[in-house]
Design a protein around this motif. Structure first.
Motif, PDB file in Angstrom:
ATOM      1  N   VAL A 123     138.480 115.632  92.842  1.00  0.00           N
ATOM      2  CA  VAL A 123     139.053 115.239  91.557  1.00  0.00           C
ATOM      3  C   VAL A 123     138.287 114.076  90.939  1.00  0.00           C
ATOM      4  N   ARG A 124     138.443 113.953  89.647  1.00  0.00           N
ATOM      5  CA  ARG A 124     137.905 112.822  88.887  1.00  0.00           C
ATOM      6  C   ARG A 124     138.840 112.614  87.704  1.00  0.00           C
ATOM      7  N   LEU A 125     139.029 111.386  87.322  1.00  0.00           N
ATOM      8  CA  LEU A 125     139.845 111.078  86.160  1.00  0.00           C
ATOM      9  C   LEU A 125     138.938 110.937  84.953  1.00  0.00           C
ATOM     10  N   ASP A 126     139.159 111.765  83.949  1.00  0.00           N
ATOM     11  CA  ASP A 126     138.377 111.706  82.712  1.00  0.00           C
ATOM     12  C   ASP A 126     139.203 111.016  81.634  1.00  0.00           C
ATOM     13  N   TRP A 127     138.600 110.057  80.986  1.00  0.00           N
ATOM     14  CA  TRP A 127     139.243 109.305  79.903  1.00  0.00           C
ATOM     15  C   TRP A 127     140.555 108.665  80.350  1.00  0.00           C
ATOM     16  N   TRP A 128     140.615 108.264  81.629  1.00  0.00           N
ATOM     17  CA  TRP A 128     141.757 107.560  82.219  1.00  0.00           C
ATOM     18  C   TRP A 128     143.046 108.369  82.200  1.00  0.00           C
ATOM     19  N   ARG A 129     142.963 109.670  81.890  1.00  0.00           N
ATOM     20  CA  ARG A 129     144.196 110.451  81.802  1.00  0.00           C
ATOM     21  C   ARG A 129     144.091 111.841  82.406  1.00  0.00           C
ATOM     22  N   TRP A 130     143.041 112.588  82.086  1.00  0.00           N
ATOM     23  CA  TRP A 130     142.930 113.980  82.490  1.00  0.00           C
ATOM     24  C   TRP A 130     142.275 114.097  83.854  1.00  0.00           C
ATOM     25  N   ILE A 131     142.852 114.941  84.674  1.00  0.00           N
ATOM     26  CA  ILE A 131     142.292 115.160  86.003  1.00  0.00           C
ATOM     27  C   ILE A 131     141.370 116.369  85.947  1.00  0.00           C
TER      28      ILE A 131
END
Length: 152
Positions: A123-131
């Protein structure tokens, strides 16, 4: 194979990924079998201590308590609730298994622990919201294969 990730687990993932920032973290996934080949991730452990900027290796001992507590909560109903696999973050890299990730999982399912299969969720968090995520199945005697992640 298909897996769902419960909303509670997604909340835990987001919080943990935000707190870790650009450092890799991970843990184990605990699941419920809905039907053959369909699992729901209902709990997870988080190791916030051992990850670095480009590397994470989970200590099995660090997550034994989380697994024991999970089995107690599910009344040791192993046919329905069990260890499902591993997860870790790739905050600076694609959410696909590295060569080292794949080798670790192959060792796990071909090892002495009696684990026939395990999934690896990256996993990675994109834009502090989307996984952003990928999930791969490692099954003894088979090639790794992509796991479909269902909206849970």
């Amino acid at each position: 194979m298909r897996i769902e990730i419960t909303p509670d687990v997604k909340v835990t993932l987001r919080r943990s990924l935000r707190a870790a920032g650009r450092r890799e973290i991970g843990g184990v996934l605990m699941g419920e079998q809905i039907e053959p080949g369909h699992f729901r991730v209902v709990d997870m452990s988080v190791d916030n201590e051992t990850g670095g900027r480009a590397h994470f290796v989970r200590s099995p001992e660090a997550h034994a308590d989380a697994l024991d507590a999970f089995f107690r909560r599910t009344e040791n109903e192993y046919e329905r609730f069990n260890y499902l696999g591993e997860w870790h973050s790739h905050p600076r890299f694609p959410v696909t298994p590295s060569v080292q990730d794949a080798a670790s999982m192959v060792d796990l399912v071909h090892g002495e622990r009696g684990i026939d299969f395990a999934v690896l969720l990256i996993v990675r968090l994109d834009w502090w919201r989307w996984i952003a995520s990928s999930c791969t199945l490692f099954h003894r005697g088979h090639q790794p294969s992509v796991v479909e992640i269902l909206e849970g």
